[in-house]
Design an enzyme around this catalytic site. Sequence first.
Site, mmCIF file in Angstrom:
data_model
loop_
_atom_site.group_PDB
_atom_site.id
_atom_site.type_symbol
_atom_site.label_atom_id
_atom_site.label_comp_id
_atom_site.label_asym_id
_atom_site.label_seq_id
_atom_site.Cartn_x
_atom_site.Cartn_y
_atom_site.Cartn_z
ATOM 1 N N TRP A 74 79.789 -9.028 -66.417
ATOM 2 C CA TRP A 74 80.432 -9.505 -67.647
ATOM 3 C C TRP A 74 81.108 -10.802 -67.234
ATOM 4 O O TRP A 74 82.082 -10.803 -66.488
ATOM 5 C CB TRP A 74 81.455 -8.484 -68.137
ATOM 6 C CG TRP A 74 82.034 -8.796 -69.474
ATOM 7 C CD1 TRP A 74 81.570 -8.401 -70.693
ATOM 8 C CD2 TRP A 74 83.226 -9.558 -69.743
ATOM 9 N NE1 TRP A 74 82.369 -8.873 -71.696
ATOM 10 C CE2 TRP A 74 83.394 -9.592 -71.143
ATOM 11 C CE3 TRP A 74 84.153 -10.235 -68.938
ATOM 12 C CZ2 TRP A 74 84.452 -10.253 -71.751
ATOM 13 C CZ3 TRP A 74 85.207 -10.895 -69.553
ATOM 14 C CH2 TRP A 74 85.348 -10.898 -70.947
ATOM 15 N N GLY A 101 86.212 -8.445 -60.966
ATOM 16 C CA GLY A 101 87.604 -8.899 -61.045
ATOM 17 C C GLY A 101 87.649 -10.418 -61.149
ATOM 18 O O GLY A 101 86.646 -11.060 -61.455
ATOM 19 N N LYS A 489 85.689 -1.576 -85.734
ATOM 20 C CA LYS A 489 84.378 -0.972 -85.438
ATOM 21 C C LYS A 489 83.267 -1.826 -86.053
ATOM 22 O O LYS A 489 82.254 -2.092 -85.418
ATOM 23 C CB LYS A 489 84.261 0.458 -86.004
ATOM 24 C CG LYS A 489 84.995 1.530 -85.283
ATOM 25 C CD LYS A 489 84.387 1.964 -83.963
ATOM 26 C CE LYS A 489 84.904 1.192 -82.802
ATOM 27 N NZ LYS A 489 86.178 1.502 -82.240
#
Length: 612
Positions: A74, A101, A489
Amino acid sequence: MCGIVAYIGPREAYPIILKGLKRLEYRGYDSSGVALLNHTGLNVYKKKGKVAELEESLVGKNLHANAGIGHTRWATHGEPSDRNAHPHQSANGKLAMIHNGIIENYAQLKTELQKKGYVFKSDTDTEVLLNFIEDIQKNNHCGLEEAVRIALKRVVGAYVIVLLDQDNPDTLIAARKGSPLVIGVGKGEHFLASDASPIIEYTKEVVYVNDYELAILKPDELILKNLGNEKITPFIQKLDLELAAIEKGGYDHFMLKEIFEQPDTIFDCLRGRLDINNASITMAGVQNNIEQMMHAKRIIMVACGTSWHAGLIAEYVFEELCRIPVEVEYASEFRYRNPVIHQGDVIIAISQSGETADTMVAIERAKEQGAFIFGVVNVVGSSIARISNAGAYTHAGPEIGVASTKAFTAQLAVLTMIALKIAKEKKTISEERYVHLLNELNNIPEKVREVLLLNEQIKKLAIKYKDSKDALYLGRGYNFPVALEGALKLKEISYIHAEGYPAAEMKHGPIALVDDQLPVVFVATKDSYHEKIISNIQEIKARKGKVIAVISQGDDAIPKMADDSMAVPEADELVAPLLSVIPLQLLAYHIGVAKGCDVDKPRNLAKSVTVE
Ligand code: G6P
């Protein structure tokens, strides 16, 4: 945020790593890669896109290796691309490293290394740290373990790193600070991963690595050390997790499976705690700290995302039942705001993963200032669970879909039980209301089962509204945070812009958006605000907005006004969010599917946000 897997032992490493990466894809999925070490040397393969694309690109390659590391990313530093994907290789090609991280002082380290002639192939902070380690190895004439230790003393930020060294093919080195790392202990083999899901197929014996610890893994040896080079005895725990719990079990998506699991997960959450026959709630974490909790001058809920919405609902519940002032804080704001914290404050940290970096740091700071930390966490043994003074697990089981569903309802169930327990001790609730609410809570799993029967109806609604550009979600009282959650959502899953608002506040802005194209979702179950929300529905209809309403069964007023209604069983307003949120989860899911979105892995999102 980024998933890491590694293996060392007698088996083929690649299939284990690949399967593990697929299980960890919920943590990040913009690119992935593996580094495999065998007698011919170190081979690194990386690919932009999902893990399946990496797998496809490796068909036909010689992937034989008994040691390897893998990563699903990511992006933080550098766009998603083959070159920025992990593993990274050091300048001399001998070391490969994966990292989860952020190295905050990477720019300074990079400049130092560039001055020494290092050239970087990627834009990542990871490659900087790796070359920094290589450089220390070179200058200090030391082994990799020593170099890692020295490097980490200079690093500012959060990390889990795992390194492979071409010159030491029987050793993996890993270290952790602020990001999760689990070691699986097998017979003559070791596994490493961001969570236990890639490991449970092979062994149930695990060691959770703590911050500032270094792990040196050989097939038949595990050494844990602190950064001062002192040995630490590994604490081996038995995992209580079944493989079936992390597989799709016949559903098209994890998200749908998890929505449908809710009657069972809420039941599991109540089981052994709520005792209807004796009208009691057993929660050791609350009971053992009851004085602290009932005399709290203030309760501060700290969380992010969906968990923050659970905190907002809990604010209404705690204030009503316990008469304790409650504040609900975004962890990311709270941690930097220099908040006023008093000795008697109780912080309730709410987190599915137990690893969210902002929540983690926020509670660390509050703890330092004397607050008592109570964790409401789903993942057993996670960082937030471990740092809390006390807590209650939500027992929702592994949640894989990136958008949280079953963890949210389990959080509500736990928070409601905590409030009821405190209220009973404090005598701020009548015996009659207490027993009534215990019964209401106890009946929720069966009522949720009934709500799920709306699935086919909601699927049709999804087709009707899937091309909307925007949506407004409105609710009042306990259902206001449900409106926020419904909007979140929809945004996450279908990329439709959606806003949640208190229904009355709508008149101070969002009403300007209303036209005959705008769907307005009302969370309008029967509660003390019912008449008021009917007026709000009329205000929208008067402006030709399309009204979709979540209502209570037996309500015949709203269906006459609304374009579409979804009826859920009646419940006390204090527990109603456990029911009213479910049609909104299903609506978002079906709209996402109808639009062809990857609902389990929505773009740009990650399940566990371990960077700030
Ligand atoms: C991410 C997830 C959300 C989740 C939030 C907080 O944004 O995508 O689903 O609500 O993090 O996570 P936590 O694990 O602390 O509940």
